[in-house]
Design a protein around this motif. Structure first.
Motif, PDB file in Angstrom:
ATOM      1  N   VAL A 126      23.163   9.190   3.825  1.00 21.46           N
ATOM      2  CA  VAL A 126      22.095   8.424   3.179  1.00 21.46           C
ATOM      3  C   VAL A 126      21.329   7.726   4.285  1.00 21.46           C
ATOM      4  CG1 VAL A 126      21.529   6.487   1.661  1.00 21.46           C
ATOM      5  CG2 VAL A 126      23.328   8.099   1.007  1.00 21.46           C
ATOM      6  N   ILE A 127      20.010   7.873   4.287  1.00 20.34           N
ATOM      7  CA  ILE A 127      19.188   7.254   5.326  1.00 20.34           C
ATOM      8  C   ILE A 127      18.028   6.494   4.693  1.00 20.34           C
ATOM      9  CG2 ILE A 127      19.762   8.862   7.178  1.00 20.34           C
ATOM     10  CD1 ILE A 127      17.223  10.400   6.569  1.00 20.34           C
ATOM     11  N   GLY A 128      17.602   5.465   5.385  1.00 22.38           N
ATOM     12  CA  GLY A 128      16.455   4.675   4.942  1.00 22.38           C
ATOM     13  C   GLY A 128      16.037   3.733   6.048  1.00 22.38           C
ATOM     14  N   ASN A 129      14.800   3.784   6.425  1.00 21.81           N
ATOM     15  CA  ASN A 129      14.311   2.984   7.533  1.00 21.81           C
ATOM     16  C   ASN A 129      13.077   2.189   7.148  1.00 21.81           C
ATOM     17  OD1 ASN A 129      15.986   3.875   9.993  1.00 21.81           O
ATOM     18  ND2 ASN A 129      15.340   5.830   9.135  1.00 21.81           N
ATOM     19  N   ASP A 161       0.812  -1.216   0.000  1.00 16.34           N
ATOM     20  CA  ASP A 161       0.000   0.000   0.000  1.00 16.34           C
ATOM     21  C   ASP A 161       0.849   1.270   0.000  1.00 16.34           C
ATOM     22  OD1 ASP A 161      -2.664  -1.249   0.265  1.00 16.34           O
ATOM     23  OD2 ASP A 161      -1.945  -1.872   2.230  1.00 16.34           O
ATOM     24  N   ILE A 162       1.945   1.221   0.756  1.00  9.27           N
ATOM     25  CA  ILE A 162       2.874   2.350   0.823  1.00  9.27           C
ATOM     26  C   ILE A 162       4.261   1.837   0.474  1.00  9.27           C
ATOM     27  CG2 ILE A 162       3.951   4.072   2.329  1.00  9.27           C
ATOM     28  CD1 ILE A 162       1.365   4.174   3.923  1.00  9.27           C
ATOM     29  N   PHE A 163       4.868   2.459  -0.519  1.00  7.76           N
ATOM     30  CA  PHE A 163       6.191   2.054  -1.011  1.00  7.76           C
ATOM     31  C   PHE A 163       7.171   3.175  -0.649  1.00  7.76           C
ATOM     32  CE2 PHE A 163       2.803   0.309  -3.508  1.00  7.76           C
ATOM     33  CZ  PHE A 163       3.123  -1.034  -3.625  1.00  7.76           C
ATOM     34  N   HIS A 164       8.236   2.818   0.060  1.00  9.69           N
ATOM     35  CA  HIS A 164       9.150   3.860   0.527  1.00  9.69           C
ATOM     36  C   HIS A 164      10.586   3.382   0.398  1.00  9.69           C
ATOM     37  CE1 HIS A 164       9.735   2.018   4.678  1.00  9.69           C
ATOM     38  NE2 HIS A 164       8.688   1.357   4.236  1.00  9.69           N
ATOM     39  N   THR A 223      15.175   9.598  -3.518  1.00  8.36           N
ATOM     40  CA  THR A 223      14.996  11.045  -3.452  1.00  8.36           C
ATOM     41  C   THR A 223      16.216  11.717  -2.845  1.00  8.36           C
ATOM     42  OG1 THR A 223      12.642  10.612  -3.059  1.00  8.36           O
ATOM     43  CG2 THR A 223      13.408  12.865  -2.678  1.00  8.36           C
ATOM     44  N   ASN A 224      16.496  12.902  -3.336  1.00  4.97           N
ATOM     45  CA  ASN A 224      17.548  13.757  -2.788  1.00  4.97           C
ATOM     46  C   ASN A 224      16.887  14.897  -2.027  1.00  4.97           C
ATOM     47  OD1 ASN A 224      20.175  12.709  -4.218  1.00  4.97           O
ATOM     48  ND2 ASN A 224      18.574  12.759  -5.784  1.00  4.97           N
ATOM     49  N   TYR A 225      17.249  15.021  -0.770  1.00  3.47           N
ATOM     50  CA  TYR A 225      16.541  15.899   0.169  1.00  3.47           C
ATOM     51  C   TYR A 225      17.489  16.952   0.726  1.00  3.47           C
ATOM     52  CZ  TYR A 225      14.287  17.175   4.624  1.00  3.47           C
ATOM     53  OH  TYR A 225      13.749  17.847   5.686  1.00  3.47           O
ATOM     54  N   TYR A 226      17.010  18.192   0.777  1.00  7.31           N
ATOM     55  CA  TYR A 226      17.813  19.310   1.288  1.00  7.31           C
ATOM     56  C   TYR A 226      17.235  19.772   2.623  1.00  7.31           C
ATOM     57  CZ  TYR A 226      20.020  19.272  -3.235  1.00  7.31           C
ATOM     58  OH  TYR A 226      20.727  18.877  -4.343  1.00  7.31           O
ATOM     59  N   THR A 227      18.065  19.770   3.659  1.00 11.25           N
ATOM     60  CA  THR A 227      17.601  20.104   4.998  1.00 11.25           C
ATOM     61  C   THR A 227      17.203  21.579   5.087  1.00 11.25           C
ATOM     62  OG1 THR A 227      19.835  20.637   5.752  1.00 11.25           O
ATOM     63  CG2 THR A 227      19.084  18.368   6.041  1.00 11.25           C
ATOM     64  N   THR A 281       9.749   4.856  16.653  1.00  9.90           N
ATOM     65  CA  THR A 281      10.820   5.722  17.152  1.00  9.90           C
ATOM     66  C   THR A 281      10.788   7.101  16.499  1.00  9.90           C
ATOM     67  OG1 THR A 281      12.227   3.796  17.551  1.00  9.90           O
ATOM     68  CG2 THR A 281      13.327   5.944  17.398  1.00  9.90           C
ATOM     69  N   GLY A 282      10.496   7.119  15.210  1.00 10.11           N
ATOM     70  CA  GLY A 282      10.496   8.377  14.475  1.00 10.11           C
ATOM     71  C   GLY A 282       9.951   8.178  13.072  1.00 10.11           C
ATOM     72  N   MET A 283       9.979   9.237  12.301  1.00 10.85           N
ATOM     73  CA  MET A 283       9.397   9.238  10.969  1.00 10.85           C
ATOM     74  C   MET A 283      10.305   8.533   9.972  1.00 10.85           C
ATOM     75  SD  MET A 283       6.969   9.934   8.963  1.00 10.85           S
ATOM     76  CE  MET A 283       6.554  10.369   7.262  1.00 10.85           C
ATOM     77  N   ILE A 284       9.688   7.766   9.048  1.00  8.49           N
ATOM     78  CA  ILE A 284      10.432   7.242   7.913  1.00  8.49           C
ATOM     79  C   ILE A 284      10.630   8.385   6.916  1.00  8.49           C
ATOM     80  CG2 ILE A 284       9.672   4.865   8.234  1.00  8.49           C
ATOM     81  CD1 ILE A 284       7.544   5.313   6.094  1.00  8.49           C
ATOM     82  N   GLU A 285      11.278   8.122   5.803  1.00  2.00           N
ATOM     83  CA  GLU A 285      11.695   9.191   4.882  1.00  2.00           C
ATOM     84  C   GLU A 285      10.529   9.593   3.954  1.00  2.00           C
ATOM     85  OE1 GLU A 285      14.458   7.715   7.097  1.00  2.00           O
ATOM     86  OE2 GLU A 285      13.610   6.351   5.616  1.00  2.00           O
ATOM     87  N   HIS A 286       9.758  10.583   4.390  1.00  2.87           N
ATOM     88  CA  HIS A 286       8.539  10.940   3.660  1.00  2.87           C
ATOM     89  C   HIS A 286       8.786  11.377   2.219  1.00  2.87           C
ATOM     90  CE1 HIS A 286       4.696  13.357   3.032  1.00  2.87           C
ATOM     91  NE2 HIS A 286       4.321  12.102   3.189  1.00  2.87           N
TER      92      HIS A 286
END
Length: 240
Positions: free
Chosen positions: A131-134, A113-116, A193-197, A141-146
């Motif tokens: 590089v992060i991925g959970n 249903d949700i692919f991440h 995805t490439n993410y900018y803080t 514990t916390g949010m996955i990589e939205h």
């Protein structure tokens, strides 16, 4: 077999410096068909002019004042026609094979249903950080990589969108709700995805909202929430 339509939604407000990077990454995707939707909150800094340069890329474009980022995301999801919906922040950009990888997972795991997937993180100057991925088990514990999450449109239709009571961390609330409802998560072990803080996720308000959400879902006690809130507020004060 008919290839599934993928809807990508970008929410933007006054991000002239970053929006073109996002637009170029949609244009560079190896996969078709893609429905691209931009919800602009009424930008006045030249963002709209840059978006206009990519008019041929857009399927729907709305520019008007709205109720904030999650209001705009809900608006975009309501307009989407794709079987799969991705939300790409203004300034962030996909790998060229990102949507292709998601569709492959969607076809390989029809029960999903949700692919991440994974996220390559940069600071605001463009310097690489990590590089992060959970897996979805991390949600306790916390949010996955939205920015690397793609949700079946049917999930939004069945369970609803983002809770507008949260202004900075409603994506975390959404994912926890989906996990509790038994929605199936599929982890894709590659960078999507490439993410900018520097977005709202790093603001003090977002951190405090995250604690509120974790308490609401029974993940932390009221006492622990209070202690962590004090630490966050102290750190914010010391940075002034």
């Amino acid at each position: 077999m008919t290839k599934p339509l993928v809807s990508i939604i970008t929410v933007v407000l006054n991000n002239r410096q970053g929006i073109e990077r996002t637009l170029k990454s949609i244009a560079a995707q190896k996969y078709v068909p893609i429905e691209y939707i931009i919800i602009d909150g009424g930008s006045t800094d030249g963002t709209q002019e840059i978006i206009g340069d990519y008019a041929a890329l857009l399927h729907q474009y709305i520019s008007e004042p709205d109720g904030g980022i999650y209001y705009a995301m809900n608006k975009g999801v309501a307009l989407a026609h794709g079987s799969i919906v991705g939300l790409l922040n203004s300034g962030d950009h996909y790998e060229a094979d990102a949507i292709e990888a998601v569709v492959n997972a969607y076809l390989d795991y029809p029960e999903g249903d949700i692919f991440h997937g994974m996220l390559r993180v940069f600071d605001q100057s463009g310097a690489f950080k990590s590089v992060i991925g959970n897996h979805s088990s991390f949600l306790s514990t916390g949010m996955i990589e939205h920015p690397a999450c793609f949700v079946k449109r049917a999930v939004y239709e069945k369970h609803g969108g983002f809770n507008l009571n949260y202004k900075s961390s409603s994506d975390y609330d959404f994912m926890l709700r989906m996990k509790r409802l038994g929605v199936n998560f599929v982890f894709i072990e590659q960078i999507l995805t490439n993410y900018y803080t520097g977005g709202i996720s790093f603001q003090t308000r977002a951190l405090l909202e995250t604690l509120q959400i974790r308490k609401a879902f029974g993940l932390i006690s009221p006492l622990k929430k209070m202690l962590l809130e004090n630490i966050i507020k102290l750190r914010a004060f010391l940075k002034k």
